[in-house]
Design a protein around this motif. Structure first.
Motif, short mmCIF file in Angstrom:
data_model
loop_
_atom_site.label_atom_id
_atom_site.label_comp_id
_atom_site.label_asym_id
_atom_site.label_seq_id
_atom_site.Cartn_x
_atom_site.Cartn_y
_atom_site.Cartn_z
N UNK A 167 0.83 -1.20 0.00
CA UNK A 167 0.00 0.00 0.00
C UNK A 167 0.87 1.26 0.00
N UNK A 168 1.93 1.27 0.82
CA UNK A 168 2.81 2.44 0.86
C UNK A 168 3.51 2.65 -0.48
N UNK A 169 3.86 1.55 -1.13
CA UNK A 169 4.47 1.66 -2.45
C UNK A 169 3.48 2.27 -3.45
N UNK A 170 2.23 1.83 -3.36
CA UNK A 170 1.21 2.37 -4.26
C UNK A 170 0.96 3.85 -3.96
N UNK A 171 1.02 4.25 -2.71
CA UNK A 171 0.84 5.66 -2.35
C UNK A 171 1.93 6.52 -2.97
N UNK A 172 3.16 6.00 -3.01
CA UNK A 172 4.25 6.74 -3.66
C UNK A 172 3.92 6.98 -5.13
N UNK A 173 3.40 5.94 -5.79
CA UNK A 173 3.05 6.08 -7.20
C UNK A 173 1.86 7.01 -7.40
N UNK A 174 0.90 6.97 -6.47
CA UNK A 174 -0.24 7.88 -6.57
C UNK A 174 0.22 9.34 -6.53
N UNK A 175 1.14 9.63 -5.62
CA UNK A 175 1.66 10.99 -5.52
C UNK A 175 2.44 11.36 -6.79
N UNK A 176 3.28 10.44 -7.24
CA UNK A 176 4.09 10.72 -8.42
C UNK A 176 3.24 10.93 -9.67
N UNK A 177 2.08 10.27 -9.71
CA UNK A 177 1.20 10.37 -10.88
C UNK A 177 0.14 11.45 -10.72
N UNK A 178 0.14 12.14 -9.59
CA UNK A 178 -0.85 13.20 -9.39
C UNK A 178 -2.26 12.69 -9.21
N UNK A 179 -2.41 11.42 -8.80
CA UNK A 179 -3.74 10.85 -8.58
C UNK A 179 -4.23 11.17 -7.17
N UNK A 180 -5.52 11.01 -6.97
CA UNK A 180 -6.09 11.23 -5.64
C UNK A 180 -5.54 10.19 -4.67
N UNK A 181 -5.34 10.58 -3.41
CA UNK A 181 -4.65 9.73 -2.44
C UNK A 181 -5.59 8.92 -1.56
N UNK A 182 -6.88 8.96 -1.82
CA UNK A 182 -7.82 8.20 -1.00
C UNK A 182 -7.65 6.69 -1.24
N UNK A 183 -7.80 5.91 -0.20
CA UNK A 183 -7.67 4.45 -0.26
C UNK A 183 -9.02 3.85 -0.62
N UNK A 184 -9.13 3.30 -1.82
CA UNK A 184 -10.41 2.75 -2.26
C UNK A 184 -10.81 1.52 -1.46
N UNK A 185 -9.83 0.85 -0.82
CA UNK A 185 -10.14 -0.35 -0.04
C UNK A 185 -10.53 -0.02 1.40
N UNK A 186 -10.49 1.26 1.78
CA UNK A 186 -10.95 1.64 3.11
C UNK A 186 -12.47 1.55 3.19
N UNK A 187 -13.01 1.74 4.39
CA UNK A 187 -14.46 1.75 4.57
C UNK A 187 -14.95 3.18 4.33
N UNK A 188 -15.72 3.36 3.27
CA UNK A 188 -16.20 4.69 2.87
C UNK A 188 -17.59 4.99 3.39
N UNK A 189 -18.24 4.05 4.04
CA UNK A 189 -19.64 4.22 4.40
C UNK A 189 -19.77 5.09 5.65
N UNK A 190 -20.41 6.23 5.50
CA UNK A 190 -20.60 7.18 6.59
C UNK A 190 -21.96 6.89 7.24
N UNK A 191 -21.93 6.14 8.34
CA UNK A 191 -23.18 5.75 9.00
C UNK A 191 -23.99 6.98 9.43
#
Length: 883
Positions: free
Chosen positions: A468-492
């Motif tokens: 995941x940390x390796x992918x975060x490095x690439x996200x920053x280098x590519x200018x992509x959004x840094x949100x983790x799609x595998x996190x829990x996004x559901x706002x109860x």
């Protein structure tokens, strides 16, 4: 986005380009020695010119070499230079590839982000068939070019200069002769290539039209078949393919001309070397090693020169492609990117009145769809909108899905145009007449309005954390959004819940308002669960099974279900089900392929039924052909009694005509398998063809035990065997509770069993858990596995669940039947009694329960007030009611 390709490259990859450039320059020094080493090997190592042996290699006196040793040292030195040169190329290519892929990732991300910012009317003029190829296919060459945009001309140009310098040192005349035609080539080839690029642009435009036509055909395939339009569609597509064909033919012709010119000019170099170099050797003015080294150097020159020409041609093509794509992805009226991403400093509540001040809007042809509307919608209020054109546009403007051409809208004192989507997308909701459902589970679609930002991080072990940390490095280098799609996004909390259990209750309540809870419950009944991961639910289902069996023992329903009994043949199940006495997983032991399964054939041999199955298969096929040969394919008897489809019937008819009963022992293996497949599909209580007498049924029971006892270990996981005390893993919930088959031919059996099962499920508290299983139902592309009415119900429930301040509904129940529409209308009015609701209705009578009624005519507000007042005093409204 940057309009110029090179500005885009410099802005986002300058550091990488500098590193690649420095590596390219550093490679020139070993490259020069690599070019000169063959001359040294031939003249000194082989010919011994100017060398005396033993040779003191470094002049230190301790390393004396003879001729062979010196030759080997030179050869190994050449090999080292090859490794160094190839190592430089490898490192440069890897850096180029990474830089190019990062920039391609950034470009595609930016284009996709642009799509999310498009004004809504843009999608009415631009189809997905045009957008998708541009993001996916058309920018693919851009990524490859970006990686080499600076490094390649420097690297290859530097190599050319090194080679040319080496040749000049050897002989200036040969060097100048070798490159004399390069300027002509550099002039002619780009001119020819310009025509190829123009043709390429035409080809791309036509490819987009083809993609658009394919997408439109897939979307409208129902209408194509309804109106017998297939021939016209095929003819149209054939013509479009013809356009692409002739364009590509002309491209090939011009490309081969370019290739011919390149190859011809390239081969002139050796001609000059052999002629001029040979002359100097004959005259004694040059040695053979120099000529050979020059020839090798010129061969090396071909590759960088070709790369430079290709680079120039690619550059012009990619520049045009980039600028063309970027221009098309910047339509007027786009929202700023911060509108999608920025969070407000303080929470913004829209629990207040909506005020419209002289709001007007025009369509893309300049026609007014809203004309100077000024009004105030009080808070809280349930507002009905009636009339003609402009209703949908008004609701989309209120939901900030479209921007008015003139005027201002405020909600609770906030100017709507100044609010970011992070506010309007959560506090407002819009449901149109045809809402989109995504290709995901039903639950994912339902919770869509609660998933704006990651709420709870995903817990990872050390190995996955490093990934995941390796992918975060690439996200920053590519200018992509840094949100983790595998996190829990559901706002109860958006749904007024504090836990998953409370969220489920809120979701079911929203489904109930939308009259969709029963549908989801039925999907859950037909769904499956994993008893290991959901042990508590599996135990509840088993409890329901026991309660259901207890109820079957009473009253007039005792004979409606024939249960699974290990010691009895189930006449209401297929022969295949009786044999394996369980359910097959992952497509294993499919009823159509069972006759080809070696293990099953061994089992039938063990009980003496294999040849009998072949005989029954022939008899069944003969009977089916005789009974159904003259019936139309859509006849109801095919559905009720035949297990041979109307499409397969002619093949079986031909097989029966070819194979007589007394020839079964000679039948080909393929025909044998087709005939033997039929008995597995027989349901004795239903088909009543007189096969499988009591003795044969007893043999099947023996085969059942042999099948289970001898099933290979590696295939045991393929069958979930029936056990009265165990949950059947691959069977649906309804089949687990039923644990048998409904008796065929019993009047109203399904209805009676359904009522008993509903009582049992309610008694065991299973309804909500079963609805949760229904949340896992895959709805298909654009919700294709749901009906039109179900898609609308799901969209309404989705909007309700996020608990917005205002909900805008634009004829969102148009697909529902009158009874469902009335139920949803009543429930919505009750649910939104203390909040904001604006509903565009088709029937004026439906507006009676609303607090305020608006009447539009040609985009103008012509009447407003309470239902009773308008019904009494407004002539136009009276006519609408009468209509």
């Amino acid at each position: 986005m940057e309009k110029n390709l090179y500005k885009f490259i410099i802005r986002h990859s300058l550091k990488q380009q500098v590193i690649i450039t420095l590596l390219s320059i550093a490679s020139f020094i070993p490259y020069y020695y690599y070019l000169s080493m063959p001359k040294t090997i031939i003249n000194e190592g082989i010919a011994g010119k100017g060398v005396q042996y033993p040779l003191d290699l470094f002049g230190l006196g301790w390393l004396q070499l003879d001729a062979v040793q010196y030759l080997l040292v030179l050869c190994f030195g050449f090999l080292v230079l090859v490794v160094i040169q190839q190592g430089f190329k490898y490192v440069i290519n890897v850096f180029q590839g990474i830089a190019g892929e990062r920039m391609l990732r950034r470009l595609r991300y930016d284009l996709y982000a642009q799509v999310l910012r498009f004004p809504l009317p843009t999608f009415r003029k631009t189809s997905q068939g045009e957008i998708i190829p541009m993001i996916i296919a058309e920018v693919e060459p851009v990524g490859g070019f970006i990686g080499e945009s600076f490094a390649l001309p420097i690297f290859q140009g530097g190599m050319l200069l090194v080679i040319f310098g080496f040749l000049m040192i050897q002989n200036p005349v040969m060097a100048l002769a070798a490159v004399a035609l390069y300027p002509i080539q550099f002039y002619i080839v780009p001119k020819l290539q310009r025509h190829v690029r123009a043709l390429g642009k035409e080809r791309i435009k036509n490819q987009r039209k083809l993609s658009d036509r394919i997408g439109e055909t897939v979307t409208g395939v129902l209408e194509v078949h309804t109106h017998d339009n297939s021939n016209r569609m095929l003819a149209d597509f054939a013509k479009r393919l013809g356009v692409s064909y002739w364009i590509r033919v002309e491209i090939f012709q011009r490309k081969f001309v370019i290739k011919f010119v390149n190859n011809f000019i390239q081969q002139l170099g050796p001609f000059f070397f052999y002629a001029i170099g040979g002359y100097f050797v004959i005259k004694g003015q040059m040695d053979v090693g120099t000529v050979i080294a020059a020839v090798n150097a010129h061969k090396e020159m071909a590759a960088p020169w070709k790369e430079l020409l290709n680079h120039y041609q690619t550059r012009e093509d990619v520049k045009q492609k980039y600028e063309q794509v970027v221009t098309q992805f910047e339509p007027p009226g786009m929202r700023p990117i911060d509108d999608l991403l920025s969070e407000p400093a303080e929470p913004v509540a829209l629990t207040g009145p909506i005020t419209l001040n002289a709001v007007s809007m025009q369509d893309d042809q300049g026609v007014a769809v809203l004309d100077g509307i000024s009004l105030t919608l009080p808070w809280p209020a349930r507002v009905a909108v009636l009339g003609g054109a402009g209703r949908e546009d008004l609701l989309q403007v209120l939901a900030r899905l479209q921007e008015p051409s003139r005027g201002k809208i405020t909600i609770n004192g906030h100017v709507l145009a100044d609010l970011p989507e992070t506010v309007t997308g959560r506090q407002l909701a819009y449901v149109g007449a045809a809402s989109h459902i995504f290709n995901a589970t039903l639950g994912d679609n339902l919770l869509l309005g609660l998933r704006q930002r990651p709420v709870r991080p995903k817990q990872r072990d050390e190995r996955h954390k490093r990934q995941y940390e390796r992918e975060m490095v690439e996200l920053r280098a590519s200018g992509n959004i840094l949100h983790d799609i595998d996190a829990d996004w559901t706002n109860f909390s958006r749904a007024g819940a504090a836990s998953p259990e409370e969220l489920t209750k809120q979701a079911i309540a929203a489904l109930h308002v939308a009259a969709f809870d029963e549908d989801v419950y039925q999907y859950g009944m037909r769904g499956t669960i994993d008893p290991k991961r959901q042990a508590a639910l599996a135990e509840q289902v088993l409890e329901a099974r026991r309660a259901f069996r207890s109820r079957l023992a009473d009253g007039d329903i005792a004979d409606l279900v024939e249960g699974w009994d290990p010691e009895r043949y189930n006449s209401n199940a297929t022969v295949a089900e009786n044999l394996i006495f369980g359910t097959a997983r992952d497509g294993a032991y499919n009823v159509d392929t069972m006759a080809r399964d070696p293990h099953m054939m061994q089992v039938l041999d063990a009980v003496g039924l294999r040849e009998r199955f072949l005989q029954i298969g022939h008899e069944v096929a003969s009977t089916m052909v005789e009974l159904f040969a003259d019936l139309p394919p859509d006849h109801e008897f095919f559905q009720q009694f035949s297990f041979i489809s109307s499409d397969d019937l002619p093949e079986y008819k031909e097989l029966i005509a070819r194979v007589r009963p007394d020839m079964l022992n000679q039948v080909a293996e393929a025909d044998r398998a087709r005939l033997m497949a039929l008995p597995f599909k027989l349901i004795l209580a239903r088909h009543r063809l007189g096969h499988f007498d009591e003795a044969e049924r007893a043999a099947i029971l023996r085969a059942r035990k042999i099948f289970a006892d001898t099933l290979p270990a590696e295939r045991r996981a393929a069958i979930a065997f029936f056990d009265p005390e165990q949950f059947t893993a691959s069977a649906s919930i309804v089949d687990n509770i039923l644990f048998g088959r409904v008796a065929y031919g019993q009047a109203q059996a399904q209805e009676k069993i359904g009522r008993v099962m509903a009582d049992v499920i309610a008694q065991c508290g299973l309804r909500e858990p079963i609805i949760e299983v229904g949340f896992l139902f895959e709805v298909g592309i654009a919700g294709a596995r749901l009906g039109a009415a179900q898609r609308q119900k799901l969209a309404i429930a989705r909007a309700l669940l996020k608990n917005p301040d205002w909900i805008m509904l634009s004829e969102s129940t148009a697909s529902l039947d009158p009874r469902s529409h009335a139920a949803v209308l009543r429930a919505m009015l009750e649910r939104r009694a203390g909040a904001g609701l604006v509903w565009s209705l088709q029937r004026a009578a439906d507006a009676e329960g609303f607090d305020l009624v608006l009447v539009l005519e040609e985009g103008r507000l012509v009447a407003q007030g309470r239902f009773a007042e308008l019904a009494e005093h407004n002539t136009g409204f009276k006519q609408m009611l009468a209509g």
